[in-house]
Design an enzyme around this catalytic site. Structure first.
Site, PDB file in Angstrom:
ATOM      1  N   ARG A  46     -19.907 -11.867  16.876  1.00  0.00           N
ATOM      2  CA  ARG A  46     -18.776 -10.916  16.890  1.00  0.00           C
ATOM      3  C   ARG A  46     -17.683 -11.431  17.826  1.00  0.00           C
ATOM      4  O   ARG A  46     -16.505 -11.267  17.565  1.00  0.00           O
ATOM      5  CB  ARG A  46     -19.247  -9.509  17.288  1.00  0.00           C
ATOM      6  CG  ARG A  46     -18.083  -8.536  17.477  1.00  0.00           C
ATOM      7  CD  ARG A  46     -18.429  -7.062  17.274  1.00  0.00           C
ATOM      8  NE  ARG A  46     -19.709  -6.639  17.775  1.00  0.00           N
ATOM      9  CZ  ARG A  46     -20.040  -6.501  19.070  1.00  0.00           C
ATOM     10  NH1 ARG A  46     -19.165  -6.763  20.020  1.00  0.00           N
ATOM     11  NH2 ARG A  46     -21.244  -6.098  19.409  1.00  0.00           N
ATOM     12  N   TYR A  98       3.312  -2.553   2.035  1.00  0.00           N
ATOM     13  CA  TYR A  98       2.062  -2.519   1.280  1.00  0.00           C
ATOM     14  C   TYR A  98       1.473  -1.097   1.381  1.00  0.00           C
ATOM     15  O   TYR A  98       1.408  -0.528   2.484  1.00  0.00           O
ATOM     16  CB  TYR A  98       1.102  -3.542   1.886  1.00  0.00           C
ATOM     17  CG  TYR A  98      -0.269  -3.521   1.286  1.00  0.00           C
ATOM     18  CD1 TYR A  98      -0.488  -3.966  -0.015  1.00  0.00           C
ATOM     19  CD2 TYR A  98      -1.354  -3.035   2.000  1.00  0.00           C
ATOM     20  CE1 TYR A  98      -1.748  -3.932  -0.567  1.00  0.00           C
ATOM     21  CE2 TYR A  98      -2.623  -3.011   1.454  1.00  0.00           C
ATOM     22  CZ  TYR A  98      -2.808  -3.463   0.163  1.00  0.00           C
ATOM     23  OH  TYR A  98      -4.052  -3.428  -0.389  1.00  0.00           O
ATOM     24  N   ASP A 170       4.437  -9.010   8.502  1.00  0.00           N
ATOM     25  CA  ASP A 170       3.395  -9.243   7.492  1.00  0.00           C
ATOM     26  C   ASP A 170       3.899 -10.350   6.575  1.00  0.00           C
ATOM     27  O   ASP A 170       4.828 -10.167   5.790  1.00  0.00           O
ATOM     28  CB  ASP A 170       3.116  -7.943   6.705  1.00  0.00           C
ATOM     29  CG  ASP A 170       1.942  -8.088   5.736  1.00  0.00           C
ATOM     30  OD1 ASP A 170       1.715  -9.212   5.245  1.00  0.00           O
ATOM     31  OD2 ASP A 170       1.273  -7.080   5.453  1.00  0.00           O
ATOM     32  N   LYS A 195      -5.251 -12.828  -0.215  1.00  0.00           N
ATOM     33  CA  LYS A 195      -4.266 -13.166  -1.251  1.00  0.00           C
ATOM     34  C   LYS A 195      -4.094 -14.693  -1.363  1.00  0.00           C
ATOM     35  O   LYS A 195      -5.019 -15.359  -1.734  1.00  0.00           O
ATOM     36  CB  LYS A 195      -2.965 -12.433  -0.951  1.00  0.00           C
ATOM     37  CG  LYS A 195      -3.164 -10.948  -0.545  1.00  0.00           C
ATOM     38  CD  LYS A 195      -3.739 -10.115  -1.664  1.00  0.00           C
ATOM     39  CE  LYS A 195      -4.211  -8.729  -1.216  1.00  0.00           C
ATOM     40  NZ  LYS A 195      -3.246  -7.906  -0.498  1.00  0.00           N
TER      41      LYS A 195
HETATM   42  C1  LIG Z   1      -3.311  -6.804   0.372  1.00  0.00           C
HETATM   43  C2  LIG Z   1      -2.346  -6.671   1.465  1.00  0.00           C
HETATM   44  C3  LIG Z   1      -2.728  -6.143   2.700  1.00  0.00           C
HETATM   45  C4  LIG Z   1      -4.133  -5.642   2.963  1.00  0.00           C
HETATM   46  O1  LIG Z   1      -5.066  -6.681   2.900  1.00  0.00           O
HETATM   47  P1  LIG Z   1      -6.606  -6.495   2.417  1.00  0.00           P
HETATM   48  O2  LIG Z   1      -7.137  -7.875   2.557  1.00  0.00           O
HETATM   49  O3  LIG Z   1      -6.561  -6.014   1.003  1.00  0.00           O
HETATM   50  O4  LIG Z   1      -7.225  -5.520   3.312  1.00  0.00           O
HETATM   51  C5  LIG Z   1      -1.763  -6.055   3.691  1.00  0.00           C
HETATM   52  N1  LIG Z   1      -0.497  -6.462   3.483  1.00  0.00           N
HETATM   53  C6  LIG Z   1      -0.103  -6.975   2.307  1.00  0.00           C
HETATM   54  C7  LIG Z   1       1.304  -7.413   2.125  1.00  0.00           C
HETATM   55  C8  LIG Z   1      -0.999  -7.095   1.250  1.00  0.00           C
HETATM   56  O5  LIG Z   1      -0.606  -7.584   0.080  1.00  0.00           O
END
Ligand SMILES: *Cc1c(COP(=O)(O)O)cnc(C)c1O
Length: 377
Positions: A46, A98, A170, A195
């Protein structure tokens, strides 16, 4: 090192003497101590695990950050990040975030006493009147999801300069291959590694990248305390995914440009949102702050019936949530990513029953266009 080389070589494994080229999967929960008061550098997974550390070093190097932290999901990364703040703190955030981030802010962060102001950060003049000593962060996503609005990251930094406000970005859509927000003034970068970074629709993961040692240390303490870390196997998968990030980003972007231009010629398509179209309102800022436009397209069609028909008729393109993988996916924001956003807010942002979002993959553009053509009918 150029970004394409860095994706492959920026974090060579130095934990073994075997000459291994791929990072080993250290599937161990705990690590034995050589003696009392001694550590190999690893105590309990962890806190840190060699495979996770490798992925973290790679992402930190690609983003030009002091350090990166790997989480089980992107949302786990953002939830951990929100622990930096205390009741009464105010955060200014992009309104077209998001959907999961909005759900987190509205249901958990607000309950914990944080005040979130949503504004259109592509127009930073909206942020100015909200700035106060209580403001602790400006949280931006660029381009936004699903409306593809672009925020000027350097201008955002300028706006908050001299104040005790973190600029959080982000960078999921562009990835470090196309954009490096820390170089533009960001303090913390967020990634859903699920992603483009992992890139194959087979792994959930998230990252925070800290610009300096003090932030890195604070975030690491919260991560170790709350525990939503990335598993060794998933750290291996994201590391492997990043090796082909450059190729995938270039090909997907090339496909997206071809599809966006084709969509514009279609009689049933009423509007196309793709940052790479020269008449997109964020095009110019994007060329200044990024090396590419990404491969996300949103578009509206003439009716809800057409939108639903497209979702049901696509064959090659999969009707599924998520984005950034090798497979092209089509999403219906109204019922999927933005289902939890209140209707009035959703409609005010243009997210209606006629809007579709396409994550363009790395198949042949010709095949993807043929599939969309038959689906549009
Ligand atoms: C998918 C996404 C998230 C969240 O990520 P997860 O891996 O699905 O928890 C946050 N910000 C953006 C821009 C995303 O596309």
């Amino acid at each position: 090192m150029k970004p394409d080389t860095a994706c492959i070589h920026a974090a060579r494994d130095n934990t073994t003497s075997t000459g291994t080229v791929a990072v080993p999967i250290y599937q161990s929960a705990t690590f034995a101590h050589p003696g009392v008061g001694q550590s190999t550098g690893y105590d309990y997974s962890r806190s840190q695990n060699p495979t996770r550390e490798h992925a973290e070093k790679l992402v930190a190097a690609l983003e030009g950050g002091f350090g990166a932290l790997a989480f089980s999901t992107g949302m786990a990364a953002i939830a951990t990040l929100m622990e930096l703040f205390s009741p009464g703190d105010e955060i200014i955030a992009t309104d077209d975030l998001y959907g999961g981030s909005i759900r987190l802010f509205d249901n958990l962060s607000k309950k914990n006493g944080l005040v979130i102001h949503y504004i259109d950060t592509s127009d930073l003049s909206q942020a100015e009147p909200l700035l106060s000593p209580k403001t602790k962060a400006l949280f931006i996503e660029s381009p936004t999801n699903p409306m593809m609005k672009v925020t000027d990251i350097s201008a955002a930094k300028k706006l908050i300069a001299g104040r005790d406000i973190l600029l959080i970005c982000d960078n999921t859509f562009l990835t470090p291959y196309f954009c490096n927000p820390i170089a533009l003034g960001a303090d913390i970068i967020v990634h859903s590694g699920t992603k483009y970074l992992a890139g194959h629709n087979d792994t959930l993961c998230g990252f925070l990248v800290a610009a300096n040692a003090a932030l890195d240390e604070r975030l690491r303490f919260i991560q170790k305390t709350s525990g939503a870390v990335l598993s060794p196997f998933d750290a291996f998968l994201v590391t492997r995914g990043i090796k082909t990030l450059a190729l995938r980003m270039e090909k997907a972007q090339q496909n997206a440009a071809a599809i966006a231009n084709w969509l514009r010629t279609q009689p049933k398509v009423t509007k196309v949102y793709f940052v790479g179209l020269p008449d997109h309102e964020g095009y110019e800022i994007s060329t200044r702050q990024a090396r590419g436009f990404g491969s996300m397209i949103s578009f509206t069609v003439d009716s809800e019936e057409t939108a639903r028909a497209v979702l049901e008729r696509v064959k090659l393109i999969l009707f599924a949530e998520s984005l950034g993988g090798v497979e092209s996916l089509i999403t219906y924001p109204v019922t999927q990513t933005h289902a939890d956003v209140p209707e009035a807010d959703r409609l005010a942002r243009g997210i209606d029953e006629k809007l579709l979002r396409l994550s363009v993959g790395i198949e042949s553009a010709e095949d993807l266009i043929a599939d969309l053509a038959q689906a549009l009918g």
